[in-house]
Design a protein around this motif. Structure first.
Motif, short mmCIF file in Angstrom:
data_model
loop_
_atom_site.label_atom_id
_atom_site.label_comp_id
_atom_site.label_asym_id
_atom_site.label_seq_id
_atom_site.Cartn_x
_atom_site.Cartn_y
_atom_site.Cartn_z
N THR A 94 18.66 13.56 9.49
CA THR A 94 19.71 13.82 8.51
C THR A 94 19.23 14.92 7.57
O THR A 94 18.04 15.27 7.55
CB THR A 94 20.00 12.56 7.66
OG1 THR A 94 18.83 12.24 6.91
CG2 THR A 94 20.40 11.38 8.53
N THR A 95 20.15 15.44 6.79
CA THR A 95 19.80 16.46 5.80
C THR A 95 18.75 15.92 4.82
O THR A 95 17.79 16.61 4.49
CB THR A 95 21.05 16.92 5.04
OG1 THR A 95 22.01 17.38 5.99
CG2 THR A 95 20.75 18.02 4.05
N ALA A 96 18.92 14.68 4.40
CA ALA A 96 17.97 14.07 3.46
C ALA A 96 16.58 13.93 4.08
O ALA A 96 15.57 14.17 3.42
CB ALA A 96 18.49 12.71 2.99
N GLY A 117 9.71 18.98 1.82
CA GLY A 117 9.37 18.96 0.40
C GLY A 117 10.38 19.71 -0.45
O GLY A 117 10.06 20.18 -1.54
N PHE A 118 11.61 19.85 0.06
CA PHE A 118 12.69 20.52 -0.66
C PHE A 118 13.66 19.48 -1.20
O PHE A 118 13.70 18.35 -0.73
CB PHE A 118 13.49 21.45 0.28
CG PHE A 118 12.73 22.61 0.84
CD1 PHE A 118 11.60 23.13 0.21
CD2 PHE A 118 13.13 23.21 2.01
CE1 PHE A 118 10.92 24.21 0.74
CE2 PHE A 118 12.45 24.29 2.54
CZ PHE A 118 11.35 24.79 1.91
N LYS A 153 20.56 21.87 2.11
CA LYS A 153 21.95 22.13 2.48
C LYS A 153 22.25 23.63 2.46
O LYS A 153 22.99 24.12 3.32
CB LYS A 153 22.90 21.39 1.54
CG LYS A 153 22.93 19.90 1.80
CD LYS A 153 23.88 19.20 0.86
CE LYS A 153 23.88 17.70 1.08
NZ LYS A 153 24.83 17.03 0.19
N MET A 154 21.68 24.36 1.53
CA MET A 154 21.89 25.81 1.48
C MET A 154 21.25 26.48 2.70
O MET A 154 21.85 27.39 3.29
CB MET A 154 21.30 26.39 0.19
CG MET A 154 21.53 27.88 0.05
SD MET A 154 23.27 28.40 0.10
CE MET A 154 23.86 27.74 -1.42
N ASN A 192 29.01 14.31 8.92
CA ASN A 192 27.61 14.56 8.58
C ASN A 192 27.00 15.67 9.42
O ASN A 192 27.44 15.95 10.52
CB ASN A 192 26.80 13.28 8.78
CG ASN A 192 27.32 12.15 7.93
OD1 ASN A 192 27.44 12.28 6.74
ND2 ASN A 192 27.66 11.04 8.58
N ARG A 193 25.94 16.27 8.89
CA ARG A 193 25.16 17.26 9.60
C ARG A 193 23.93 16.58 10.19
O ARG A 193 23.32 15.72 9.56
CB ARG A 193 24.70 18.37 8.65
CG ARG A 193 25.80 19.27 8.22
CD ARG A 193 25.94 20.37 9.22
NE ARG A 193 27.21 21.06 9.06
CZ ARG A 193 27.69 21.89 9.96
NH1 ARG A 193 27.01 22.16 11.05
NH2 ARG A 193 28.83 22.48 9.79
#
Length: 63
Positions: free
Chosen positions: A7-9, A16-17, A23-24, A39-40
């Motif tokens: 997932t994005t998370a 570490g972002f 997302k950017m 969802n991505r």
């Protein structure tokens, strides 16, 4: 069993972002992703591609 998708998370945590930075990177295409429903999802290999590209750029700048 290793996950097929992140997932994005999860990617944000691995790199570490923050989630917004991740997302950017996805929105600009720097990290590839696919949309699954709302969802991505990101393949582990795509995260590796991004990291390798960043490392290669860092080596170019250091030279």
């Amino acid at each position: 069993m290793t996950p097929k998708w992140h997932t994005t998370a999860e990617v944000a945590s691995m790199l570490g972002f923050g989630r917004s930075k991740t997302k950017m990177l996805i929105f600009t295409g720097e990290i590839r992703s696919v949309k699954v429903g709302r969802n991505r999802r990101i393949l582990p290999a795509w995260v590796d591609e991004y990291v390798e590209r960043c490392a290669a750029q860092a080596e170019e700048w250091a030279a």
